[in-house]
Write a protein that holds these residues in place. Structure first.
Motif, PDB file in Angstrom:
ATOM      1  N   LEU A 293      13.956  -6.486  -0.813  1.00 26.28           N
ATOM      2  CA  LEU A 293      14.666  -7.055   0.190  1.00 26.28           C
ATOM      3  C   LEU A 293      14.452  -6.343   1.541  1.00 26.28           C
ATOM      4  O   LEU A 293      14.640  -6.383   2.529  1.00 26.28           O
ATOM      5  N   ALA A 294      14.472  -5.183   1.267  1.00 27.05           N
ATOM      6  CA  ALA A 294      14.312  -4.195   2.398  1.00 27.05           C
ATOM      7  C   ALA A 294      12.012  -4.996   3.234  1.00 27.05           C
ATOM      8  O   ALA A 294      12.371  -5.101   4.071  1.00 27.05           O
TER       9      ALA A 294
ATOM     10  N   TRP B 110       1.600   7.753   2.916  1.00 25.86           N
ATOM     11  CA  TRP B 110       2.913   7.780   2.913  1.00 25.86           C
ATOM     12  C   TRP B 110       2.812   7.503   4.319  1.00 25.86           C
ATOM     13  O   TRP B 110       3.561   7.498   4.533  1.00 25.86           O
ATOM     14  N   PHE B 111       2.124   8.722   5.253  1.00 27.31           N
ATOM     15  CA  PHE B 111       2.406   8.902   6.794  1.00 27.31           C
ATOM     16  C   PHE B 111       1.822   7.541   7.468  1.00 27.31           C
ATOM     17  O   PHE B 111       2.336   7.195   8.824  1.00 27.31           O
ATOM     18  N   ARG B 112       0.958   6.465   6.331  1.00 21.07           N
ATOM     19  CA  ARG B 112       0.224   5.338   7.094  1.00 21.07           C
ATOM     20  C   ARG B 112       1.855   4.474   6.483  1.00 21.07           C
ATOM     21  O   ARG B 112       1.466   4.571   7.828  1.00 21.07           O
TER      22      ARG B 112
ATOM     23  N   LEU C  58       0.624  -1.018  -0.019  1.00 25.72           N
ATOM     24  CA  LEU C  58      -0.131   0.001  -0.019  1.00 25.72           C
ATOM     25  C   LEU C  58       1.209   1.135  -0.062  1.00 25.72           C
ATOM     26  O   LEU C  58       0.571   2.076  -0.734  1.00 25.72           O
ATOM     27  N   THR C  59       2.234   1.104   0.242  1.00 22.65           N
ATOM     28  CA  THR C  59       3.071   2.332   1.055  1.00 22.65           C
ATOM     29  C   THR C  59       3.898   2.580  -0.350  1.00 22.65           C
ATOM     30  O   THR C  59       3.642   3.691  -1.339  1.00 22.65           O
ATOM     31  N   VAL C  60       4.108   1.675  -1.015  1.00 25.09           N
ATOM     32  CA  VAL C  60       4.113   1.825  -2.685  1.00 25.09           C
ATOM     33  C   VAL C  60       3.512   2.672  -3.427  1.00 25.09           C
ATOM     34  O   VAL C  60       4.410   2.980  -4.690  1.00 25.09           O
ATOM     35  N   LEU C  61       2.676   2.171  -3.318  1.00 25.77           N
ATOM     36  CA  LEU C  61       1.581   3.188  -4.267  1.00 25.77           C
ATOM     37  C   LEU C  61       1.904   5.019  -4.283  1.00 25.77           C
ATOM     38  O   LEU C  61       1.947   5.229  -5.572  1.00 25.77           O
ATOM     39  N   ALA C  62       1.566   5.127  -2.987  1.00 25.96           N
ATOM     40  CA  ALA C  62       2.603   6.851  -2.973  1.00 25.96           C
ATOM     41  C   ALA C  62       3.545   6.734  -3.567  1.00 25.96           C
ATOM     42  O   ALA C  62       3.850   7.793  -5.058  1.00 25.96           O
ATOM     43  N   PRO C  63       4.976   6.876  -3.804  1.00 25.53           N
ATOM     44  CA  PRO C  63       6.364   6.779  -5.028  1.00 25.53           C
ATOM     45  C   PRO C  63       5.480   6.302  -6.260  1.00 25.53           C
ATOM     46  O   PRO C  63       6.306   7.420  -7.186  1.00 25.53           O
TER      47      PRO C  63
ATOM     48  N   THR D 160      12.409   1.454   5.689  1.00 27.38           N
ATOM     49  CA  THR D 160      11.983   0.489   4.983  1.00 27.38           C
ATOM     50  C   THR D 160      11.238   1.559   4.232  1.00 27.38           C
ATOM     51  O   THR D 160      11.031   1.155   2.715  1.00 27.38           O
ATOM     52  N   VAL D 161      10.379   2.448   4.653  1.00 25.85           N
ATOM     53  CA  VAL D 161       9.433   3.148   3.472  1.00 25.85           C
ATOM     54  C   VAL D 161      10.561   4.351   2.393  1.00 25.85           C
ATOM     55  O   VAL D 161      10.153   4.603   1.399  1.00 25.85           O
TER      56      VAL D 161
END
Length: 395
Positions: A279-280, A227-229, A11-16, A238-239
């Motif tokens: 890897l992360a 992203w903040f989540r 879910l976080t990778v959607l922001a980048p 990792t983020v």
């Protein structure tokens, strides 16, 4: 645990991925040479919408913290990002920004007291090398202003990530409201500078409005909430490593919409970027499992040194030497070490051993006496009443 980390990372990778479209939108849809205007319009509308919807304002020391986070994550970062985008080819700007995880690694060690591990260094190196293979070409040029702006933006974003992780979120404040505060603060910081330094364009087209709407609603409001989540739920490094997906998305979008070719070197770079991200994610899941297991056994469980570890059949602190089995002596006879108990069995759980059939008579009241000395190495006779006699005395 692994499934949860994987879901949070996905879910976080959607922001980048969304931010990877910034280069395309900036060059194709926005007015030229307006980095401050692009930064302000991207941040301010979405921030005001979320702040008004949340109906909350910061309290106490969170006022200055929001100003700091808004400047690092939004205001100053946006400005430097757009300066780099205007002065450098998109690939070079992405490469300069890819050093951000290195700054996150160092700042996390200083502020969050996290150890620097080997896999983290390798992930940073692998990801940066992959970005270089993805975006650099023979036509890539360097511009001093663009490079300085790109490095400054990387430092700002890294500081914002680590401080957001360090300070957390105010109690009782929702994620969308927290995101809105930072977007609004960042937008308000650069709006006056925009009006004084650039002014408003003479003409705004529908294409420009579409570009501004996309950057504000999708590129800022939705992307930063995600992203903040992720910063709350995942380690800071990792983020940051997930940010490598931004140049990968930019390369794919350039191939799809700008007819930019893809080479074998770019393919190898894409593989390196994906490997660094995986890897992360895998290392984070493994460390989370290790940390969870290091919490120790559950309350109430006993180890080798617990109360059930002994085999003496007597209460802890009794007169019998450790490791020696005992028996209850019949009336008039001494206890002998190493022989079975009167019940016929030797209980391994000490304090709950079965009482003998003929218990010893209670001793007479009197002052407590220390345990008698050891007669042989490793053994000690069981305590007996002062009135008790041996077989030799009875004869």
């Amino acid at each position: 645990m692994k499934q949860r980390v994987g879901l949070d990372s996905a879910l976080t990778v959607l922001a980048p991925v969304v931010w990877g479209s910034t280069y395309l939108v900036t060059t194709q849809l926005l007015p030229p040479d307006r980095p401050l205007l692009a930064a302000a319009v991207r941040a301010l509308p979405g921030g005001l919408i979320l702040t008004l919807a949340g109906r909350q304002l910061p309290q106490g020391h969170w006022w200055w913290r929001i100003l700091v986070l808004g400047a690092l994550n939004i205001g100053v970062f946006f400005y430097l990002l757009f300066v780099a985008a205007y002065h450098l080819p998109g690939g070079v700007a992405a490469l300069v920004g890819s050093v951000q995880p290195v700054f996150v690694l160092l700042l996390s060690a200083l502020l969050l007291r996290t150890a620097i591990r080997g896999w983290q260094v390798w992930a940073c190196v692998l990801g940066t090398a992959g970005v270089g293979m993805l975006v650099l070409g023979p036509e890539a040029g360097l511009d001093t202003i663009g490079v300085v702006a790109g490095l400054g933006g990387a430092v700002c974003m890294a500081s914002g990530i680590v401080l957001t992780k360090h300070w957390g979120r105010p109690p009782g404040v929702g994620l969308l409201t927290f995101t809105g505060w930072q977007l609004a603060a960042g937008g308000l910081l650069i709006a006056p500078v925009t009006l004084l330094g650039e002014g408003l364009p003479d003409r705004v087209t529908w294409t420009n409005l579409a570009g501004f709407a996309y950057l504000s609603l999708v590129g800022a409001l939705l992307a930063y909430a995600v992203w903040f989540r992720g910063i709350e739920r995942l380690p800071a490094l990792t983020v940051s490593l997930l940010g490598f997906a931004s140049p990968l998305a930019a390369t794919i979008l350039g191939f799809l919409f700008l007819r930019e070719g893809l080479t074998l070197i770019q393919g190898a770079g894409a593989v390196a970027v994906v490997t660094a991200v995986l890897l992360a994610q895998r290392s984070t899941a493994r460390e989370a499992r290790v940390a969870r297991g290091a919490a120790g056994p559950s309350p109430g469980s006993t180890g080798a040194a617990g109360p059930s570890a002994g085999t003496t059949g007597v209460r802890p602190g009794g007169p019998v030497a450790a490791g020696a089995a005992t028996t209850a002596a019949p009336p008039g006879g001494p206890a002998t070490a190493g022989t079975p108990t009167a019940a016929g069995t030797e209980r391994p759980d000490g304090p709950t051993a079965t009482a003998p059939t003929h218990p010893l008579p209670p001793p007479e009241a009197g002052p407590a006496h220390p345990a008698p000395p050891t007669t042989e190495a490793g053994t000690r006779p069981a305590a007996h009443s002062p009135r008790q006699t041996t077989e030799g005395e009875q004869s």
